[in-house]
Design an enzyme around this catalytic site. Structure first.
Site, PDB file in Angstrom:
ATOM      1  N   HIS A   1       0.828  -1.196   0.000  1.00 16.82           N
ATOM      2  CA  HIS A   1       0.000   0.000   0.000  1.00 16.82           C
ATOM      3  C   HIS A   1       0.868   1.253   0.000  1.00 16.82           C
ATOM      4  O   HIS A   1       2.075   1.197   0.287  1.00 16.82           O
ATOM      5  CB  HIS A   1      -0.939  -0.013   1.201  1.00 16.82           C
ATOM      6  CG  HIS A   1      -2.032  -1.034   1.084  1.00 16.82           C
ATOM      7  ND1 HIS A   1      -3.100  -1.087   1.944  1.00 16.82           N
ATOM      8  CD2 HIS A   1      -2.230  -2.032   0.186  1.00 16.82           C
ATOM      9  CE1 HIS A   1      -3.899  -2.083   1.597  1.00 16.82           C
ATOM     10  NE2 HIS A   1      -3.392  -2.676   0.537  1.00 16.82           N
TER      11      HIS A   1
ATOM     12  N   GLU B   1       1.150   3.778   1.983  1.00 15.61           N
ATOM     13  CA  GLU B   1       1.826   4.116   3.237  1.00 15.61           C
ATOM     14  C   GLU B   1       3.074   3.265   3.444  1.00 15.61           C
ATOM     15  O   GLU B   1       4.119   3.759   3.886  1.00 15.61           O
ATOM     16  CB  GLU B   1       0.878   3.913   4.430  1.00 15.61           C
ATOM     17  CG  GLU B   1      -0.372   4.777   4.379  1.00 15.61           C
ATOM     18  CD  GLU B   1      -1.558   4.079   3.751  1.00 15.61           C
ATOM     19  OE1 GLU B   1      -2.673   4.215   4.290  1.00 15.61           O
ATOM     20  OE2 GLU B   1      -1.372   3.383   2.728  1.00 15.61           O
TER      21      GLU B   1
ATOM     22  N   ASP C   1     -21.892  -2.997 -35.943  1.00 13.98           N
ATOM     23  CA  ASP C   1     -20.472  -2.693 -36.158  1.00 13.98           C
ATOM     24  C   ASP C   1     -19.536  -3.880 -35.941  1.00 13.98           C
ATOM     25  O   ASP C   1     -18.365  -3.801 -36.314  1.00 13.98           O
ATOM     26  CB  ASP C   1     -20.041  -1.554 -35.231  1.00 13.98           C
ATOM     27  CG  ASP C   1     -20.830  -0.271 -35.476  1.00 13.98           C
ATOM     28  OD1 ASP C   1     -21.313  -0.092 -36.608  1.00 13.98           O
ATOM     29  OD2 ASP C   1     -20.956   0.527 -34.538  1.00 13.98           O
TER      30      ASP C   1
ATOM     31  N   GLU D   1     -19.937   2.124 -23.958  1.00 16.23           N
ATOM     32  CA  GLU D   1     -19.878   2.555 -25.349  1.00 16.23           C
ATOM     33  C   GLU D   1     -21.120   2.033 -26.077  1.00 16.23           C
ATOM     34  O   GLU D   1     -21.987   1.413 -25.497  1.00 16.23           O
ATOM     35  CB  GLU D   1     -18.607   2.028 -26.003  1.00 16.23           C
ATOM     36  CG  GLU D   1     -17.329   2.539 -25.329  1.00 16.23           C
ATOM     37  CD  GLU D   1     -16.121   2.434 -26.219  1.00 16.23           C
ATOM     38  OE1 GLU D   1     -16.173   2.977 -27.342  1.00 16.23           O
ATOM     39  OE2 GLU D   1     -15.142   1.809 -25.799  1.00 16.23           O
TER      40      GLU D   1
ATOM     41  N   GLY E   1     -24.493   2.371 -28.730  1.00 13.59           N
ATOM     42  CA  GLY E   1     -25.489   3.233 -29.332  1.00 13.59           C
ATOM     43  C   GLY E   1     -26.266   4.100 -28.379  1.00 13.59           C
ATOM     44  O   GLY E   1     -26.118   4.021 -27.155  1.00 13.59           O
ATOM     45  N   PRO E   2     -27.133   4.955 -28.942  1.00  6.97           N
ATOM     46  CA  PRO E   2     -27.880   5.933 -28.160  1.00  6.97           C
ATOM     47  C   PRO E   2     -28.948   5.325 -27.259  1.00  6.97           C
ATOM     48  O   PRO E   2     -29.290   5.899 -26.235  1.00  6.97           O
ATOM     49  CB  PRO E   2     -28.501   6.834 -29.221  1.00  6.97           C
ATOM     50  CG  PRO E   2     -28.591   5.982 -30.454  1.00  6.97           C
ATOM     51  CD  PRO E   2     -27.389   5.085 -30.396  1.00  6.97           C
TER      52      PRO E   2
ATOM     53  N   LEU F   1     -28.988   2.381 -25.428  1.00 10.46           N
ATOM     54  CA  LEU F   1     -28.449   1.919 -24.147  1.00 10.46           C
ATOM     55  C   LEU F   1     -27.950   3.103 -23.324  1.00 10.46           C
ATOM     56  O   LEU F   1     -28.187   3.169 -22.113  1.00 10.46           O
ATOM     57  CB  LEU F   1     -27.324   0.919 -24.380  1.00 10.46           C
ATOM     58  CG  LEU F   1     -26.747   0.264 -23.126  1.00 10.46           C
ATOM     59  CD1 LEU F   1     -27.811  -0.531 -22.380  1.00 10.46           C
ATOM     60  CD2 LEU F   1     -25.565  -0.646 -23.494  1.00 10.46           C
TER      61      LEU F   1
END
Length: 381
Positions: free
Chosen positions: A55, A57, A204, A307, A309-310, A312
């Site tokens: 970590h 610290e 696509d 990413e 389409g419109p 979703l």
């Protein structure tokens, strides 16, 4: 609370260090630490570099050595007080003899919280809330995951200046520049999952992989990033297809062996698709998206890169499930064609989704806009 200039300066450095862990610490938070000696000079610095590693610290204290005794530690997140893959950082600070600890953000994880209380009980002076906003921003993905029990969502889209993401005939490659696309792959690589809808898969046939390195010389379009990330132990982003009716073609590139893939389908669908399936309740507008994000969080997916389409995107926005928007805007006009965002639950102007800009940057010939909703439930104000 008025913050002393020295505290602000050293915590700002700790925030900067924390940011270096983006993309490699999941499902852990990004954390930075600066340790001063008793004279107020910087003795050690560190950040959490990868899950299972030391970590912040511990790294900073190791660098400081004996100089940490009687000094001050600046930490962006409350030191953990439990033993997981590593020991409790609260005990490491006590063993080092640190006299004061300055914390930016309290740990919302009940399993790890309590470090500040332990330190105070042992006589260490503790100051909390220093640059909490800045530290919360650099660690926002994990804080959303820890506070809300769901993955943090970044919605990315590319559009023309008039807000079109595709032409009238459906073509969209390429609206934005190679520089913008390279920046998208960098952001993808820093995410735990890349999510798209079935419409995008059918239209696509994307791979939905993170490829921030140049394409392979064989023309396949796949760079060596997947192999590099696997070889170094950094997990490759999970690909998630939101496919209520199970229409993903078996030949879809999103099902190749370049990265793991999860196909989310409705729980009432029968399918022979050979893929890792996640069955979710079906709602009128599609799958139960809060349930999806909850299931992803259970799989230790801290950050989602949305990413596609419109439709979703509109569902995510309409349900208040988008935490950040990254838009790439090209200096071009289409006049018609597909809008970047579909229906998002807005019927009148008073219901529009307000955002605030975080960053506006040129990316090649394009502009990248980063914004977030003005109200984000579950976050500290």
């Amino acid at each position: 609370m008025e913050i002393p200039a020295q505290d602000a300066a050293h915590m700002a450095r700790a925030v900067e260090l924390a940011g270096r862990g983006h993309g490699t610490t999941s499902p852990n938070p990004v954390v930075g630490c600066v340790v001063l000696d008793a004279a107020g000079e910087v003795a050690g610095e560190g950040f959490h570099a990868y899950a299972g590693g030391p970590h912040a610290e511990v790294v900073a204290l190791a660098q400081a050595g004996e100089r940490a005794r009687g000094g001050t530690a600046y930490v962006t997140l409350e030191p953990c007080d439990h033993t997981g893959r590593t020991g409790p950082c609260s005990q490491a600070l006590l063993d080092a003899g640190v006299a004061r600890v300055v914390i930016a953000v309290s740990d919302p994880n009940p399993k790890a919280a309590g470090g500040a209380a332990r330190l105070r009980a042992r006589g260490v002076a503790v100051t909390s809330g220093v640059l909490a906003g800045e530290a919360g921003r650099v660690n926002e993905e994990w804080l959303t995951y820890a506070r809300l029990g769901r993955s943090h969502v970044t919605w990315k889209f590319a559009a023309t200046l008039d807000g079109r993401s595709a032409a009238e005939d459906g073509t969209s490659q390429w609206i934005t520049s190679p520089e913008a696309r390279a920046d998208v792959h960098r952001l993808r690589a820093a995410s735990d999952a890349i999510v798209a809808g079935i419409g995008t898969v059918l239209a696509d046939d994307p791979r939905l992989t993170a490829r921030p390195t140049p394409p392979a010389e064989d023309g396949s379009g796949v760079g060596d990033e997947v192999g590099v990330r696997r070889a170094t132990g950094v997990r490759v982003p999970l690909r998630v297809v939101v496919d209520p009716d199970g229409r993903t073609p078996p030949s879809a590139r999103v099902l190749d062996d370049q990265a793991p893939t999860l196909v989310a389908i409705a729980d009432d669908v029968e399918t022979d698709l050979k893929a890792d399936l996640l069955r979710l309740p079906r709602h009128a507008a599609g799958l139960d998206l809060p349930a999806l994000l909850g299931e992803l969080a259970a799989r230790e997916v801290v950050s989602v890169f949305l990413e596609g389409g419109p439709t979703l995107a509109g569902s995510f926005i309409g349900q208040g499930l988008v935490d950040r928007v990254v838009a790439y805007v090209a200096p071009a006009l289409l006049g018609s064609g597909r809008a970047a965002l579909g229906a998002a639950g807005v019927r009148t102007i008073g219901e529009l989704h307000r955002l605030t800009f975080d960053d506006i940057s040129p990316i090649g010939p394009d502009v990248r806009l980063i914004a977030r909703p003005t109200t984000q439930p579950g976050r500290e104000k």
